[in-house]
Write an enzyme that holds these catalytic residues in place. Structure first.
Site, PDB file in Angstrom:
ATOM      1  N   GLY A 184       9.251 -21.294 -18.082  1.00 13.84           N
ATOM      2  CA  GLY A 184      10.374 -21.232 -19.001  1.00 13.84           C
ATOM      3  C   GLY A 184      11.632 -21.714 -18.335  1.00 13.84           C
TER       4      GLY A 184
ATOM      5  CE1 TYR B  30       2.601 -29.526 -18.744  1.00 12.11           C
ATOM      6  CE2 TYR B  30       2.931 -27.493 -19.970  1.00 12.11           C
ATOM      7  CZ  TYR B  30       3.449 -28.611 -19.343  1.00 12.11           C
ATOM      8  OH  TYR B  30       4.799 -28.803 -19.295  1.00 12.11           O
TER       9      TYR B  30
ATOM     10  CB  CYS C  50      -4.730 -25.782 -28.782  1.00 11.46           C
ATOM     11  SG  CYS C  50      -5.283 -25.654 -27.067  1.00 11.46           S
TER      12      CYS C  50
END
Ligand code: AMP
Length: 479
Positions: free
Chosen positions: A49, A265, A459
């Site tokens: 983040g 990732y 996903c």
């Protein structure tokens, strides 16, 4: 608190977007200050983040906090900011990364709230499916919201259910919320870690001298010299207070669902999550990709930073030499998140540049970890060709991203996912590569062999741990 002027406006609720985050917490039984270790722990989680950061500290009597927009080093730029938080020996921290709609300091965490038993601070990684629904119910009963955060819904429920014991309140809250949540919660006297029953996002326990530490990834322990003890189990609540550490196990489904995209990732290469080294998983992915793609080339290169390990795996397996095809400006963060497409494209150019000397006249295998919208691949294929590459073969160390994530990875709506609307051949043509190959999903699962958990691959195949449509409006009766 932030010294910057604060201009906020509250966005309409539909503008709330998924977010990705990192959390850290620490309790020092010897009473030593934890602010510095929290700061460095957060710094190690910066990849999770980059939009806002915050730390809340308790000295046993009250909670002080600071949160602001920016990187950890920007938010705590003057050592004074950290010093002003005091010498508390209990603390939590948070880094956050959202999309434009909710990018405001009011949504930075930790969220610090007063409730009937005192003050609590919460830091949350993950996304709830039914937070908006519960928020609506609470608001219709007159509850006020200050933020767009799912975390505020969690805080409201904990406060509502609080008798004498916060753990009982957390357990009850877990009966209401559905989705992904790795939480660190602090009261004036306790540090609590909570991992959702599916174990979707990581959360680990570590130890540094007299202190226990809880963090999203084990790399945060390494950064401060703490020892990794273990991952929190799905559905586990860990409480650290004057009497030491205790663990409460809540009910879980038969199968856990750690997000496999953490390995593809999101997580840092040097972290180990639920028994699997992220580095090893990425190297395995590269090796398996080399076996299934079998492209002839003069060099293998990885898109920095997240695909370098897979490219090394590809090179080892195929025997094609590894070389740097792209230089990365290390001061640029993860560009993916730019709200407008034009800015995203400029972002790629600012972040990456082709190394002409290395690629000129060569047949290049370029490994990336994923294609989401296709912006990055298209730009870098073009860059390599402009730099004289003879052929560019784009090999992706995960399957096509076809479905959005509802559990805390910021993938866009299906309409924006290039993999949702196009065949592999159409994507190849759009990005201008000579070859495009993805890692088959069966192979992706092999990359995490030895894991002590199951995986969410939603996903890639829409098999989510919870059906978002079925649980979006879930809420048992609230008295
Ligand atoms: P795109 O350009 O939209 O196809 O995005 C793909 C690139 O973004 C790849 O190079 C990935 O390494 C990176 N990426 C993939 N998923 C994410 C994410 N959730 N947040 C930030 N970057 C991402």
């Amino acid at each position: 608190m932030s010294t910057r002027p604060c201009f906020e406006w509250i966005k309409p609720r539909h503008d709330r977007m998924p977010e990705e985050c990192g959390v850290v917490g620490m309790y020092d039984a010897g009473g030593a200050p934890v602010s510095e270790a929290l700061y460095y722990g957060l710094y190690a989680l910066q990849h999770r983040g980059q939009e806002s950061a915050g730390i809340a500290l308790s000295d046993g009597r009250g909670i002080r906090y600071h949160k602001a927009m920016g990187l950890v080093t920007e938010c705590f730029s003057e050592g004074a900011t950290l010093k002003n938080l005091g010498n508390g020996s209990i603390g939590i921290g948070h880094v956050r990364y959202s999309t434009a709609g909710s990018s405001q300091v009011v949504n930075a965490q930790p969220l610090v709230v007063r409730y009937k038993n005192g003050t609590m601070a919460l830091a949350h990684n993950g996304n709830l499916i039914n937070a908006q629904h519960i928020r609506g119910i609470l608001e219709r009963r007159g509850v006020i919201s200050q933020t767009a955060l799912d975390t505020e819904v969690i805080a409201n429920l904990i406060a509502r259910f609080s008798g004498d014991d916060i753990v009982g309140a957390i357990r009850r809250t877990m009966e209401y919320i559905r989705g992904a949540y790795s939480l660190v919660i602090m009261t004036e006297t306790q540090l609590i870690g909570v991992r959702d029953p599916g174990g979707v996002r990581p959360l680990a326990l570590g130890r540094l001298g007299d202190a226990y530490m809880i963090a999203s990834e084990s790399c945060a322990f390494d950064a401060v010299g703490a020892d990794f003890i273990r991952d929190l189990r799905p559905g586990e609540i860990v409480v650290v207070d004057r009497s030491g550490l205790r663990s409460i196990q809540t009910e879980t489904p038969p199968q856990s669902h750690l997000c496999i995209f953490e390995f593809v990732y999101f997580a840092r290469t040097d972290s180990v999550i639920d028994g699997v080294s992220v580095y090893q998983a990425r190297e395995n992915a590269g090796r398996l990709l080399a076996r299934s793609a079998g492209v002839e080339a003069d060099m293998v290169s990885g898109v920095p930073d997240s695909a370098i390990t897979a490219a090394i795996g590809y090179s080892k397996e195929s025997g094609i030499p590894y070389g740097e095809g792209l230089a990365k400006n290390r001061y640029v963060g993860r560009t993916f998140i730019q709200p407008q497409q034009s800015r995203r494209e400029t972002g790629v150019r600012i972040k990456l540049n082709a190394l002409r000397k290395n690629v000129q006249g060569k047949r290049v295998v370029l490994v990336d970890d994923s294609i989401v919208r296709g912006t990055t691949s298209r730009k870098i294929v073009e860059m390599l060709r402009c730099a004289g590459a003879r052929e560019v073969h784009m090999l992706i160390s995960s399957p096509p991203v076809v479905y959005p994530c509802f559990f805390g990875i910021d993938t866009p709506d299906r309409e924006q996912l290039i993999g949702a609307r196009n065949s592999v051949e159409q994507i190849r043509a759009k990005i201008g590569a000579d070859t495009l190959c993805y890692l088959p999903i069966e192979d992706l699962l092999k990359t995490v062999d030895g894991a002590v958990c199951g995986f969410c691959q939603g996903c890639f195949n829409s098999e989510y741990p919870l059906d978002p449509d079925a649980f979006r409006e879930f809420c048992p009766p609230l008295e």
